[in-house]
Design a protein around this motif. Structure first.
Motif, mmCIF file in Angstrom:
data_model
loop_
_atom_site.group_PDB
_atom_site.id
_atom_site.type_symbol
_atom_site.label_atom_id
_atom_site.label_comp_id
_atom_site.label_asym_id
_atom_site.label_seq_id
_atom_site.Cartn_x
_atom_site.Cartn_y
_atom_site.Cartn_z
ATOM 1 N N SER A 78 -56.124 2.736 -38.827
ATOM 2 C CA SER A 78 -54.707 3.083 -38.978
ATOM 3 C C SER A 78 -53.811 2.405 -37.948
ATOM 4 O O SER A 78 -52.643 2.747 -37.824
ATOM 5 C CB SER A 78 -54.534 4.603 -38.854
ATOM 6 N N TYR A 79 -54.350 1.447 -37.205
ATOM 7 C CA TYR A 79 -53.570 0.872 -36.111
ATOM 8 C C TYR A 79 -52.697 -0.290 -36.586
ATOM 9 O O TYR A 79 -53.116 -1.085 -37.425
ATOM 10 C CB TYR A 79 -54.505 0.422 -34.983
ATOM 11 N N SER A 80 -51.510 -0.370 -35.995
ATOM 12 C CA SER A 80 -50.586 -1.446 -36.339
ATOM 13 C C SER A 80 -50.040 -2.152 -35.106
ATOM 14 O O SER A 80 -49.576 -3.287 -35.207
ATOM 15 C CB SER A 80 -49.416 -0.894 -37.166
ATOM 16 N N LYS A 81 -50.083 -1.496 -33.967
ATOM 17 C CA LYS A 81 -49.556 -2.065 -32.727
ATOM 18 C C LYS A 81 -50.541 -1.848 -31.585
ATOM 19 O O LYS A 81 -51.315 -0.888 -31.592
ATOM 20 C CB LYS A 81 -48.210 -1.431 -32.353
ATOM 21 N N ALA A 82 -50.485 -2.736 -30.601
ATOM 22 C CA ALA A 82 -51.304 -2.581 -29.401
ATOM 23 C C ALA A 82 -50.641 -3.332 -28.258
ATOM 24 O O ALA A 82 -49.789 -4.205 -28.472
ATOM 25 C CB ALA A 82 -52.725 -3.096 -29.629
ATOM 26 N N SER A 83 -51.029 -2.981 -27.046
ATOM 27 C CA SER A 83 -50.631 -3.752 -25.869
ATOM 28 C C SER A 83 -51.896 -4.149 -25.127
ATOM 29 O O SER A 83 -52.912 -3.442 -25.169
ATOM 30 C CB SER A 83 -49.694 -2.940 -24.959
ATOM 31 N N TRP A 84 -51.835 -5.290 -24.446
ATOM 32 C CA TRP A 84 -53.020 -5.814 -23.753
ATOM 33 C C TRP A 84 -52.617 -6.354 -22.387
ATOM 34 O O TRP A 84 -51.821 -7.269 -22.284
ATOM 35 C CB TRP A 84 -53.661 -6.930 -24.582
ATOM 36 N N GLU A 85 -53.172 -5.739 -21.355
ATOM 37 C CA GLU A 85 -53.058 -6.274 -20.014
ATOM 38 C C GLU A 85 -54.098 -7.383 -19.863
ATOM 39 O O GLU A 85 -55.288 -7.105 -19.735
ATOM 40 C CB GLU A 85 -53.348 -5.191 -18.972
ATOM 41 N N VAL A 86 -53.634 -8.608 -19.868
ATOM 42 C CA VAL A 86 -54.553 -9.727 -19.714
ATOM 43 C C VAL A 86 -55.203 -9.689 -18.327
ATOM 44 O O VAL A 86 -56.374 -10.025 -18.167
ATOM 45 C CB VAL A 86 -53.809 -11.061 -19.912
#
Length: 367
Positions: A78-86
């Motif tokens: 159900s996921y559509s967005k994410a954030s990623w700390e490189v």
């Protein structure tokens, strides 16, 4: 590289264009038609018409669909967005930074690539790439290009200090960002270098902003107001206006992700604002956050009970919703509060404030 993306998004299907705002809803039958289309076949007339209606500088009439269009496959998640700390490393040492210790560490590129592929499989269409300072990561360019190739709409959160580099400008021309959000820490060299604790930081910021504006990157500025630069708040806003760049002003300083209160001294007391009432969010249900080591949490703030995406694979995400519900419902030191129904921060953020022994006025209506 593709110019358009057709993708499921929550309960709908949409057509979006990397590097551009706006989009169009796709009826399910049109989306399924695009899924079944041979990439060598010409783009359907209805697609060409929809593109012209949304972006008048792009004409796909008669062009092979595979030359312009990437079709994202449906996901059972159900996921559509994410954030990623490189990474957590940074070339600044800002007094207010919520990350606390800035350690340059993380996954090798094969693991980064694998995690990005799992994100795409989970349905993530919108990905915020952040840090630390993401552009100093040795794998940033490879990671960005790979995420773009998977059909993600990418937002970069940066201090802007390296945006003048030609290799980055070339990358963003090849793989356009949806948005580049640049943090602004002052309107003069003195205040900017003082807050970042880096001599020459202002010069790099101006050089980066000039290059980004010249390249017509889709910029937005986060104006950060602290004790060091509060007297320049209007000057920062005026500078954004003169540049013709969207901006948003942020005045409330939060504890570090470890619950440390050492950064709260950067708060400008005159600019402390009571937030709007917190009415809930979909953290852990429709979006999530991943740290430099592939540890997934419900968001950047609620990092308890993290899931190792490299080790557990996509099935590990099945536990994220229950974790979110538990973190949002916990009361900590607030049990029995008569104002709990009108809190202005979520429970994970309130926990950080409590751990930091912050004044109630910085996060609680009782203050």
């Amino acid at each position: 590289m593709h110019s358009l993306i057709a993708s499921p998004f929550l309960e709908q299907h949409i057509l979006v264009r990397p590097g551009r705002r706006g989009g169009a809803l796709l009826p399910e039958q049109h989306y399924e038609e695009l899924r079944a289309l041979d990439p060598r076949e010409p783009s359907p007339d209805w697609l060409a018409e929809a593109v012209r209606g949304q972006w008048d500088d792009l004409d796909v009439t008669g062009r092979p669909a595979g030359d312009v269009l990437l079709v994202r496959q449906p996901s059972t998640w159900s996921y559509s967005k994410a954030s990623w700390e490189v990474n957590l490393g940074c070339n600044y040492a800002c007094k207010h930074c919520y990350l606390g210790l800035k350690v340059q560490s993380g996954m090798a590129f094969p693991d980064k690539r694998y995690c990005l592929e799992l994100m795409a499989e989970a349905g993530v269409l919108w990905l915020q790439v952040t840090g630390g300072e993401p552009t100093i990561d040795k794998d940033f360019m490879k990671s960005w290009r790979h995420a773009y190739g998977l059909g993600m709409m990418l937002t970069l959160s940066t201090n802007g200090s390296l945006l003048w580099r030609q290799n980055l400008l070339d990358l963003f021309k090849e793989c356009p960002p949806y948005r580049v959000t640049v943090s602004m820490y002052g309107a003069t060299k003195a205040s900017y270098d003082e807050l970042t604790q880096r001599e020459g930081a202002w010069d790099l910021f101006v050089q980066g902003m000039n290059a980004a504006r010249s390249a017509r990157l889709p910029l937005r500025v986060s104006v950060i107001v602290t004790e060091d630069n509060a007297y320049e708040e209007q000057a920062m806003v005026d500078l954004c206006t003169s540049w013709g760049v969207d901006h948003e002003v942020y005045t409330n300083i939060t504890p570090t992700i470890y619950g440390g209160g050492e950064v709260l001294g950067a708060q400008s007391k005159e600019h402390l604002r009571m937030r709007r009432q917190f009415t809930g969010c979909n953290a852990g249900h429709t979006f999530f956050h991943m740290d430099p080591h592939g540890l997934v949490s419900i968001c950047k703030i609620g990092r308890d009970d993290q899931i190792s995406l490299p080790n557990e694979g996509i099935q590990g995400l099945a536990r994220l919703g229950a974790i979110a519900d538990r973190l949002m419902l916990r009361t900590g030191g607030c049990s029995g509060c008569q104002l709990s129904g009108a809190c202005t921060v979520c429970r994970p953020l309130a926990k950080h404030y409590q751990e930091a022994k912050a004044p109630l006025a910085s996060y609680c209506r009782h203050g």
